[in-house]
Enzyme design. Structure first.
Site, mmCIF file in Angstrom:
data_model
loop_
_atom_site.group_PDB
_atom_site.id
_atom_site.type_symbol
_atom_site.label_atom_id
_atom_site.label_comp_id
_atom_site.label_asym_id
_atom_site.label_seq_id
_atom_site.Cartn_x
_atom_site.Cartn_y
_atom_site.Cartn_z
ATOM 1 N N ASP A 8 0.899 -1.156 0.000
ATOM 2 C CA ASP A 8 0.000 0.000 0.000
ATOM 3 C C ASP A 8 0.934 1.202 0.000
ATOM 4 O OD1 ASP A 8 -1.569 2.219 0.641
ATOM 5 O OD2 ASP A 8 -3.009 1.021 1.767
ATOM 6 N N HIS A 9 1.098 1.853 -1.155
ATOM 7 C CA HIS A 9 2.158 2.850 -1.273
ATOM 8 C C HIS A 9 1.946 4.036 -0.338
ATOM 9 C CE1 HIS A 9 -0.732 4.555 -4.235
ATOM 10 N NE2 HIS A 9 -0.250 5.708 -3.822
ATOM 11 N N HIS A 59 -6.065 2.464 1.322
ATOM 12 C CA HIS A 59 -5.372 3.657 1.784
ATOM 13 C C HIS A 59 -6.045 4.308 2.992
ATOM 14 C CE1 HIS A 59 -3.162 3.094 -1.802
ATOM 15 N NE2 HIS A 59 -3.926 3.776 -2.618
#
Length: 495
Positions: free
Chosen positions: A185-186, A248
């Site tokens: 999950d950047h 996110h």
């Protein structure tokens, strides 16, 4: 960490000719190499089908570095990286391709002394994950004699719902143990999200009041100015709920609401995040309309320029009911957060690109001031994640020169406003963490599972409710119903 403490390894990218590799992965490896954060000996093996040969692939990579690396390319760094990049034309469904890949990896093992320490990065759609991991095992490309290796890195979306995510996870865990799986999950690689725990736990002034006794509500906002662009086909299957909220936004919530971990180990931090996601209050189907707002952008203006409606975007059906905006109210059912609403808002074609967390404290002022001043602003702690990175604290003070007027003032810290300062990109941190074996910035399956359990309730209600989706003008703050969501609680969004 110094290079001489990093184990040599091979990084195999499935989807090496794709957008993610060109925009994020190769620039991340370039920057890590420039900073001395890669092993002394490593190789990158990129697989794909759209480039004919090694020379053409390397040329395309260099163009991408020139476009996406923030600083001027250093020829000595590029030269060092270039000689470690190997391109293989590859069809994931062809068994001969895996045999050929195995021979290539074995030859490079000898050259770089990587001893079968391999990172497999699946930069491809999830429908290919099962085929790839099963083939890696079937054709003997995996060596688990060292329990920390090999590793597999997986991009979102991780499933479409809990059922598909579970099926996908079962396919992967049939081959790789949980300890070797890195679900990206950047957002978790962003500087200020990593700083959030330090801001809270390293400062008694905040941690002592981080609960329902002092906090009125918490808002988590992630707005984008852009539309879906060329991702219309993907977005039609996901929407903002699955694309943003399930991963996110709920990850940011978990970091914000978690209890203090026993220590700063991966296991302790993950345990506390999982507890938060497990205690999210269930939404009954009849409650969804009261707690969750959706919308879809129509035509409008962004920065003075006219933009098209979502339904006119490429690969989007002209009567689409896919949401490009979600706002919701939820609760964490534990002692610390009982009664405190968490408001989440995310959408496309909104006025500004911004991601931030706003902690609004209760308006419990000294009785003498409450009596004389009835319009005092609440104290706010704002953690700015992107594009500006920093923190500001808003409190009340006497206006200079006035006899008796109180105004809100800010203490503001911006860490990426300094000239010449560039925070590391999220993928730099994430790839470095994969190499050193630190899973703190990656999601555990339990986090994925409980996030889907919560989101599926909303998706099910929407599937059963055939009401027309609200359309908001591009460039506006979203549908008016999102404002009303807070107004009925006598609150407002802190944009």
């Amino acid at each position: 960490m110094k290079r001489d403490k990093l184990e040599s390894c091979q990084i195999i990218i499935f989807g090496g000719t794709g957008d993610l590799t060109h925009r994020k992965l190769i620039p991340a490896f370039y920057n890590l190499l420039d900073q001395g954060l890669l092993p002394e000996e490593f190789s990158i093996i990129a697989t794909g089908r759209s480039v004919d040969n090694q020379e053409a692939y390397v040329a395309s990579i260099y163009k991408s570095l020139q476009k996406f690396v923030k600083r001027e390319i250093k020829e000595e760094v590029w030269s060092s990286l270039r000689e470690r990049i190997y391109y293989k034309s590859f069809d994931i469904s062809n068994k001969d391709g895996y045999q050929d890949l195995k021979e290539t990896l074995e030859n490079l093992d000898n050259k770089y002394q990587s001893k079968s320490r391999r990172i497999f990065y699946l930069a491809m759609p999830p429908r290919f994950f099962g085929t790839i991991v099963e083939s890696l095992e079937k054709y003997n490309l995996l060596d688990f004699s060292n329990p920390s290796w090999p590793k597999v890195v997986i991009e979102k979306p991780f499933g479409y719902d809990l059922e598909s995510a579970t099926e996908l996870n079962n396919q992967i865990t049939e081959v790789f143990p949980e300890e070797n799986i890195y679900r990206i999950d950047h957002y978790l690689g962003k500087e200020m999200l990593q700083s959030m725990m330090m801001i809270r736990f390293a400062n008694l002034v905040f941690e002592a009041i981080w609960d329902n006794k002092y906090i009125d509500n918490i808002q988590i906002i992630s707005n984008e100015k852009v539309g879906v662009g060329d991702r219309g086909g993907y977005y039609e299957k996901s929407g903002a709920l699955r694309d943003m909220v399930q991963n996110h936004m709920l990850q940011i919530l978990a970091l914000t609401a978690m209890e203090p971990p026993a220590d700063m180990s991966t296991e302790s931090i993950r345990t506390e995040k999982i507890k938060v996601l497990k205690t999210l209050a269930n939404l009954e189907l009849e409650q969804v309309d009261d707690y969750v707002i959706r919308g879809q952008y129509g035509i409008g203006k962004i920065d003075g320029e006219e933009v098209t409606a979502y339904r006119n975007e490429k690969n989007v059906v002209n009567d689409s009911s896919t949401e490009t905006f979600v706002a919701l109210k939820l609760f964490v059912n534990n002692l610390r957060w009982s009664g405190v609403p968490f408001y989440i808002k995310t959408g496309k074609r909104l006025p500004n690109k911004v991601t931030k967390v706003i902690i609004e404290f209760k308006s419990s002022f000294h009785p003498s001031y409450q009596k004389e001043f009835n319009d005092l602003s609440p104290n706010l702690l704002v953690i700015k994640i992107q594009p500006e990175e920093g923190i500001n604290f808003e409190f009340n003070a006497k206006e200079p020169g006035s006899k008796a007027k109180i105004v809100p003032v800010k203490m503001d810290f911006c860490q990426n406003c300094q000239v010449g300062f560039n925070s590391p990109e999220a993928y730099e941190r994430l790839m470095h963490s994969v190499i050193i074996g630190d899973q703190t910035l990656f999601t555990h399956w339990d986090e994925v599972e409980y996030s889907w359990r919560f989101v599926d309730q909303i998706a099910q209600a929407w599937a059963e409710n055939k009401a027309e989706i609200p359309i908001y003008s591009a460039g506006s703050n979203g549908p008016t119903e999102a404002e009303e969501l807070l107004e009925k609680d006598n609150r407002n969004w802190w944009e």
